[in-house]
Design a protein around this motif. Structure first.
Motif, PDB file in Angstrom:
ATOM      1  N   GLU A  97     -10.234   6.714  -4.754  1.00  0.00           N
ATOM      2  CA  GLU A  97     -10.126   6.527  -3.302  1.00  0.00           C
ATOM      3  C   GLU A  97     -10.902   5.318  -2.820  1.00  0.00           C
ATOM      4  O   GLU A  97     -10.494   4.608  -1.918  1.00  0.00           O
ATOM      5  CB  GLU A  97     -10.612   7.781  -2.576  1.00  0.00           C
ATOM      6  CG  GLU A  97      -9.459   8.666  -2.157  1.00  0.00           C
ATOM      7  CD  GLU A  97      -9.950   9.948  -1.553  1.00  0.00           C
ATOM      8  OE1 GLU A  97     -10.830   9.867  -0.676  1.00  0.00           O
ATOM      9  OE2 GLU A  97      -9.473  11.021  -1.961  1.00  0.00           O
ATOM     10  N   ALA A 149      -9.151   1.960  -2.357  1.00  0.00           N
ATOM     11  CA  ALA A 149      -8.097   1.748  -1.367  1.00  0.00           C
ATOM     12  C   ALA A 149      -8.253   0.464  -0.546  1.00  0.00           C
ATOM     13  O   ALA A 149      -7.282  -0.265  -0.362  1.00  0.00           O
ATOM     14  CB  ALA A 149      -7.991   2.974  -0.462  1.00  0.00           C
ATOM     15  N   GLU A 189      -7.302  -2.570  -2.759  1.00  0.00           N
ATOM     16  CA  GLU A 189      -6.173  -2.376  -3.656  1.00  0.00           C
ATOM     17  C   GLU A 189      -5.305  -3.615  -3.765  1.00  0.00           C
ATOM     18  O   GLU A 189      -4.647  -3.854  -4.765  1.00  0.00           O
ATOM     19  CB  GLU A 189      -5.316  -1.248  -3.102  1.00  0.00           C
ATOM     20  CG  GLU A 189      -4.916  -0.254  -4.132  1.00  0.00           C
ATOM     21  CD  GLU A 189      -4.570   1.043  -3.461  1.00  0.00           C
ATOM     22  OE1 GLU A 189      -4.819   2.085  -4.053  1.00  0.00           O
ATOM     23  OE2 GLU A 189      -4.077   0.996  -2.312  1.00  0.00           O
ATOM     24  N   LYS A 214       0.842  -0.750  -4.452  1.00  0.00           N
ATOM     25  CA  LYS A 214       1.301  -0.156  -3.194  1.00  0.00           C
ATOM     26  C   LYS A 214       2.301  -1.047  -2.462  1.00  0.00           C
ATOM     27  O   LYS A 214       2.244  -1.190  -1.257  1.00  0.00           O
ATOM     28  CB  LYS A 214       0.107   0.124  -2.262  1.00  0.00           C
ATOM     29  CG  LYS A 214      -0.897   1.119  -2.819  1.00  0.00           C
ATOM     30  CD  LYS A 214      -0.377   2.532  -2.674  1.00  0.00           C
ATOM     31  CE  LYS A 214      -1.288   3.613  -3.148  1.00  0.00           C
ATOM     32  NZ  LYS A 214      -2.067   3.416  -4.332  1.00  0.00           N
TER      33      LYS A 214
END
Lengths: 302, 372
Positions: free
Chosen positions: A138, A141, A144, B244
């Motif tokens: 986490e 994030a 990322e 992502k």
């Protein structure tokens, strides 16, 4: 100029480069000691990935997950690949130790082809899905964009591995023996170093690094097959030559330079020419510094 | 003087003698041209079998408009130089309509000869795009989709259905992948509904595609069309998911298989791929396959379905046209809908069978589902 994009590419290049470096170390260490280009090194990398695949498959079925699987798969892969590296040297190179230099080279190419085909027959020529063993952290994030969780694990593991290798070479008995053997094999033997054991150790260490690289890259790209060793081997060999073959820090630098050059080339110009950038850079550096970036020119004794 | 007249008379006699049997023949001469021997025989023989089956059935029912159908089977070995010879032979023997040829190269060589003689040819397998799309050969038809059709479909799906505005196109630099990418790019640029913001080759088998993926995000692409095979596609998808980057992904029929689903795993979810329409459930198709199996004891080979359809369409046109007149046949082929092994078809203005070819599929819960 778009600095964010540049930074993204640089991060990607460093991750790619550190994988190259990890494999390149195996080439360069072996070359440093017995002046042999171990072409079967890429196959050891591939075998590492395959073993990890099998272990991970079994463990996932037994209900384990995530980093535990990664760790155990990596450990088994490392042991297995080390055994392969050790055996390879015993069978394919030791009998040719005093043969003309071309003979072990041909033997290396033969070993490479043999191992690739062996895995193809014993396992499968198809691509296999490698499980994603690195969970998504986490805390990654926010960044990322630059580094994924898998990338972070790759960076940490390669840094630790390289640090351990440096300590091993600089401060341990076997490291000292390796350096001595590298300087002068005959003299090392005369002062009582068991040269055969040192060479075996070199192959084992190189194979360990290759297996680690195999597991890391396979869990990042999510697939393996029997031919992945070839491309990885060629690139890592290029990195080793770029940095100065036989030179350990050179292999790391060569890997990073190669990875970053490829990524920037692909990012700013075209990915169709990715390999062209890699090899053009190699040619350029070898013209300017024939011994590679950190290599020392070897004086021919007459 | 006298001699010349005599020669003229004899010549006229000869011509009439040759022409009369053809005109007076009470059979419909159906040529079947393709590779029946040589390396590529496997592509041609199923067509011969298909034509024989259709013709036997029709003749058993008394033929078309009272005339029996006669097959004229010729072998071109998929070689252009032999194709021109056999085409000339068919024309000189008074063929009415030709099923063939099989290979695009041979078809290209032969089609001009049929055009000069005003004979229609329907190929079950020649996929070279210009054969129909150049508009050069009005006498040429085919029951298979052209090579560029799936790229055109992918492009249309991207711009019309998914409403993408900035499209990235990647390919693996191979004939198959780059061909698909090139056709898609041309179609998107021509359509003008979206911009191609990125068009690049990637190195097949490389360890890492992060750079190209980062570039895709940097260019702000809202859709990715990929020309290539499943290993590279799944590697791209895996890395995109890690970064992502969620944009729709469209690939060619090289992806539409179990290999891709297996390797890409959960990354495959939502991916679009074009693929041949599934015709195996059509009643006529099932029946044709069962008949073939009963007769030959094995499954029919390549292009069998298309060849069945071509033969049925050709003979239907003869029936509708009430003869073998070129203009009447042309009209019939383009207007009369006929039920075949590949669905209900008629031909468009350029000679491609309408409603034949490719559909878009999407991965849903680990399986490809046709997008309606």
């Amino acid at each position: 100029m778009d600095f964010q994009y540049l930074f993204e590419l640089l991060c990607g290049g460093i991750v790619k480069g550190s994988i190259y470096a990890l494999i390149a170390l195996g080439y360069t260490m072996v070359y440093g000691i017995i002046q042999l280009i171990n072409f079967a090194h890429g196959e050891v990398y591939m075998i590492g990935a395959f073993v990890a695949f099998i272990v991970a498959g079994v463990m996932t079925l037994s209900g384990y997950s995530g980093l535990t699987v990664l760790l155990l798969a990596a450990v088994v892969a490392v042991i297995y690949s080390a055994a392969y590296g050790y055996t390879l040297e015993k069978i394919a190179y030791r009998p040719l130790r005093n043969a003309p230099r071309l003979s072990p080279l041909i033997s290396a190419i033969g070993a490479s082809i043999f191992l690739m085909n062996y895995v193809q027959l014993a396992q499968t020529p198809d691509f296999l899905p490698f499980p994603e063993l690195v969970p998504e952290f986490e805390f990654m994030a926010p960044i990322e964009r630059y580094l994924s969780s898998a990338d972070l694990v790759i960076l940490i593991v390669t840094t630790l591995t390289m640090a351990a290798l440096t300590v091993l070479i600089k401060y341990t008995r076997i490291g000292k023996a390796m350096r001595a053997t590298q300087q002068d094999l005959v003299m090392a033997r005369l002062v009582g170093i068991n040269v055969d054991r040192v060479i075996s150790a070199t192959f084992i260490i190189g194979s360990v690094l290759a297996a680690i690289a195999g597991v890391l890259i396979a869990s990042r790209t999510g697939q393996i097959n029997a031919a992945i060793g070839f491309v990885a081997g060629i690139k890592a060999f290029t990195a080793a030559v770029l940095g100065g073959i036989g030179n350990v820090p050179g292999a790391v630098l060569g890997g990073l330079v190669l990875g970053i050059a490829e990524t920037l080339g692909a990012g700013y110009i075209s990915s169709a020419y990715e390999d062209v950038f890699a090899f053009a850079l190699l040619v350029l550096i070898l013209i300017l510094r024939p011994a590679g970036l950190l290599g020392k020119a070897v004086k021919q004794k007459v | 003087m006298q001699k010349t007249t005599l020669v003229k008379f004899l010549a006229a006699l000869l011509v009439t003698a040759l022409a009369v049997p053809a005109l007076a023949a009470d059979t419909i001469k159906l040529g079947v041209a393709g590779a029946h021997s040589g390396d590529l025989a496997a592509y041609g023989l199923p067509t011969k079998d298909a034509a024989e089956m259709v013709v036997a059935e029709i003749n058993a029912k008394g033929g078309i408009n009272g005339k029996k159908v006669e097959l004229m089977i010729v072998d071109d070995q998929c070689k252009p130089e032999i194709a021109t010879n056999v085409a000339t032979k068919l024309v000189s023997e008074g063929v009415n309509i030709v099923i063939g040829h099989i290979c695009s190269g041979a078809t290209k060589a032969a089609i001009g000869i049929y055009k000069g003689a005003k004979i229609i040819a329907i190929s079950p397998s020649a996929t070279n795009p210009p054969l129909t799309k150049s508009g050069e050969y009005a006498n040429f038809y085919r029951t298979i989709a052209a090579d560029d059709d799936q790229a055109l479909l992918a492009a249309a799906f991207a711009t019309d259905t998914l409403k993408a505005k900035k499209i990235a196109i990647l390919h693996d630099k191979g004939d198959y992948g780059k061909g698909f990418a090139d056709f898609a790019k041309a179609a998107i640029e021509q359509g003008g509904k979206a911009k191609v913001v990125m068009y690049e080759g990637i190195q097949p088998g490389a360890m890492d595609y992060s750079a190209v993926i980062q570039k895709l995000r940097n260019e702000g692409a809202d859709l990715l069309i990929f020309g290539g095979y499943h290993p590279e596609a799944s590697k791209l998808l895996s890395l995109m998911n890690k970064k992502k980057i969620k944009v729709p992904f469209i690939g060619p029929d090289g992806l539409k298989g179990d290999g891709f689903l297996k390797i890409a795993g959960k990354d495959a979810e939502g991916v679009y791929a074009t693929g041949p329409k599934d015709v195996s459930k059509l009643p006529l198709n099932t029946k044709a396959h069962a008949d073939y199996k009963a007769k030959y004891g094995k499954e029919p080979g390549t292009f069998f379905d298309q060849a069945m359809a071509a033969t049925v369409a050709a003979l239907n046109a003869v029936k509708v046209a009430g003869g073998t007149d070129y203009d009447a046949l042309t009209r019939a082929l383009k207007t009369s809908l006929v039920d075949t092994t590949i669905g209900k078809i008629k031909f468009d203005a350029k000679g491609d069978a309408e409603g034949v070819g490719f559909s878009v599929y999407q991965v849903k819960n680990g399986a490809f589902v046709e997008v309606k």
